[in-house]
Scaffold this motif. Structure first.
Motif, PDB file in Angstrom:
ATOM      1  N   MET A 170       0.838  -1.180   0.000  1.00  0.00           N
ATOM      2  CA  MET A 170       0.000   0.000   0.000  1.00  0.00           C
ATOM      3  C   MET A 170       0.886   1.248   0.000  1.00  0.00           C
ATOM      4  O   MET A 170       1.871   1.328   0.710  1.00  0.00           O
ATOM      5  CB  MET A 170      -0.907  -0.004   1.236  1.00  0.00           C
ATOM      6  CG  MET A 170      -1.796   1.224   1.299  1.00  0.00           C
ATOM      7  SD  MET A 170      -3.056   1.170   2.577  1.00  0.00           S
ATOM      8  CE  MET A 170      -2.151   1.828   3.960  1.00  0.00           C
ATOM      9  N   TYR A 171       0.508   2.205  -0.821  1.00  0.00           N
ATOM     10  CA  TYR A 171       1.234   3.468  -0.922  1.00  0.00           C
ATOM     11  C   TYR A 171       1.082   4.232   0.383  1.00  0.00           C
ATOM     12  O   TYR A 171      -0.032   4.456   0.851  1.00  0.00           O
ATOM     13  CB  TYR A 171       0.681   4.276  -2.087  1.00  0.00           C
ATOM     14  CG  TYR A 171       1.286   5.649  -2.225  1.00  0.00           C
ATOM     15  CD1 TYR A 171       2.585   5.807  -2.662  1.00  0.00           C
ATOM     16  CD2 TYR A 171       0.546   6.786  -1.931  1.00  0.00           C
ATOM     17  CE1 TYR A 171       3.146   7.060  -2.800  1.00  0.00           C
ATOM     18  CE2 TYR A 171       1.097   8.043  -2.062  1.00  0.00           C
ATOM     19  CZ  TYR A 171       2.392   8.172  -2.500  1.00  0.00           C
ATOM     20  OH  TYR A 171       2.948   9.411  -2.639  1.00  0.00           O
ATOM     21  N   GLN A 172       2.186   4.630   1.008  1.00  0.00           N
ATOM     22  CA  GLN A 172       2.156   5.367   2.257  1.00  0.00           C
ATOM     23  C   GLN A 172       3.287   6.385   2.226  1.00  0.00           C
ATOM     24  O   GLN A 172       4.413   6.091   2.606  1.00  0.00           O
ATOM     25  CB  GLN A 172       2.307   4.411   3.446  1.00  0.00           C
ATOM     26  CG  GLN A 172       2.023   5.079   4.761  1.00  0.00           C
ATOM     27  CD  GLN A 172       1.948   4.066   5.888  1.00  0.00           C
ATOM     28  OE1 GLN A 172       2.106   2.873   5.678  1.00  0.00           O
ATOM     29  NE2 GLN A 172       1.720   4.553   7.083  1.00  0.00           N
ATOM     30  N   PRO A 173       2.987   7.613   1.756  1.00  0.00           N
ATOM     31  CA  PRO A 173       4.049   8.602   1.575  1.00  0.00           C
ATOM     32  C   PRO A 173       4.622   9.145   2.880  1.00  0.00           C
ATOM     33  O   PRO A 173       5.719   9.669   2.894  1.00  0.00           O
ATOM     34  CB  PRO A 173       3.364   9.704   0.770  1.00  0.00           C
ATOM     35  CG  PRO A 173       1.918   9.580   1.107  1.00  0.00           C
ATOM     36  CD  PRO A 173       1.689   8.111   1.340  1.00  0.00           C
ATOM     37  N   LEU A 174       3.880   9.022   3.984  1.00  0.00           N
ATOM     38  CA  LEU A 174       4.350   9.551   5.267  1.00  0.00           C
ATOM     39  C   LEU A 174       4.562   8.425   6.269  1.00  0.00           C
ATOM     40  O   LEU A 174       3.794   7.458   6.305  1.00  0.00           O
ATOM     41  CB  LEU A 174       3.334  10.534   5.841  1.00  0.00           C
ATOM     42  CG  LEU A 174       3.016  11.778   5.011  1.00  0.00           C
ATOM     43  CD1 LEU A 174       1.882  12.578   5.651  1.00  0.00           C
ATOM     44  CD2 LEU A 174       4.247  12.643   4.855  1.00  0.00           C
ATOM     45  N   SER A 175       5.565   8.585   7.085  1.00  0.00           N
ATOM     46  CA  SER A 175       5.781   7.612   8.159  1.00  0.00           C
ATOM     47  C   SER A 175       4.786   7.896   9.284  1.00  0.00           C
ATOM     48  O   SER A 175       4.163   8.963   9.340  1.00  0.00           O
ATOM     49  CB  SER A 175       7.212   7.727   8.687  1.00  0.00           C
ATOM     50  OG  SER A 175       7.361   8.975   9.379  1.00  0.00           O
TER      51      SER A 175
END
Length: 195
Positions: A1-6
């Motif tokens: 899954m795309y997750q640009p932020l930690s």
């Protein structure tokens, strides 16, 4: 899954948003805004919006010729499960309008299910589009989009006869005006295209 932020970044943004709200605050609408809105409604209290409200707004938009597409203007608060909210939102919009639609999806993992089950309409996936593999396309006769469009036009002409006027209303119009379209052509059983 795309997750640009930690997770850490998400928590930092959340903390910053809370700090802004604590320092700046949230100002309710002024009397200038609130009074006309409340006076336009039979009720003087706001109520939570429902999926039925979203459907009604989509139906309203469908009748407005100057609006070309519908983007979800409200969030239904009567559905707590995010998957059900996503599915019902797209369903209510697609059911309520034939115009192009836009919405946000709470969780990206719901998108494929929504496209596969709820939103598969002519607006999103035109039947004339070719999604076959090259081998399957050849096996089906190698029709290009012009051939498919011509076949679809013939199917529509043969099968689609709107019944948006009662026989009585049609007879009234025909008695009053010189209508040259034969009744037999507007009847699905007797038109020249019937099979």
């Amino acid at each position: 899954m795309y997750q640009p932020l930690s997770e850490t970044d998400v928590h930092k943004i959340h903390a910053a948003a809370l700090e802004v709200l604590a320092r700046v605050g949230f100002k309710p609408p002024t009397e200038t805004v609130r009074n006309p809105v409340l006076s336009a409604s039979p009720s003087t209290e706001f109520r939570p919006l429902t999926i039925a409200d979203l459907y009604d707004l989509a139906r309203l938009c469908d009748t407005l010729p100057n609006i070309q597409w519908f983007a979800r203007p409200v969030v239904a608060t009567d559905i707590e499960d995010w998957r059900e909210l996503d599915l019902n939102t797209v369903y209510a919009i697609a059911k309520g309008t034939r115009k192009h639609l836009g919405t946000s999806i709470v969780l990206g993992k719901h998108l494929s299910e929504i496209i596969a089950e709820v939103a598969r309409t002519e607006n999103l996936y035109p039947e004339l589009a070719d999604r076959d593999s090259p081998d399957r396309w050849k096996d089906k006769g190698s029709m290009d989009i012009r051939d498919r469009a011509a076949r679809r036009v013939q199917d529509i002409i043969r099968t689609h006869h709107p019944d948006n006027r009662t026989p009585e209303a049609d007879a009234t119009v025909r008695a009053r005006f010189p209508i040259r379209l034969p009744c037999s052509e507007t009847d699905r059983l007797t038109s020249r295209w019937s099979t």
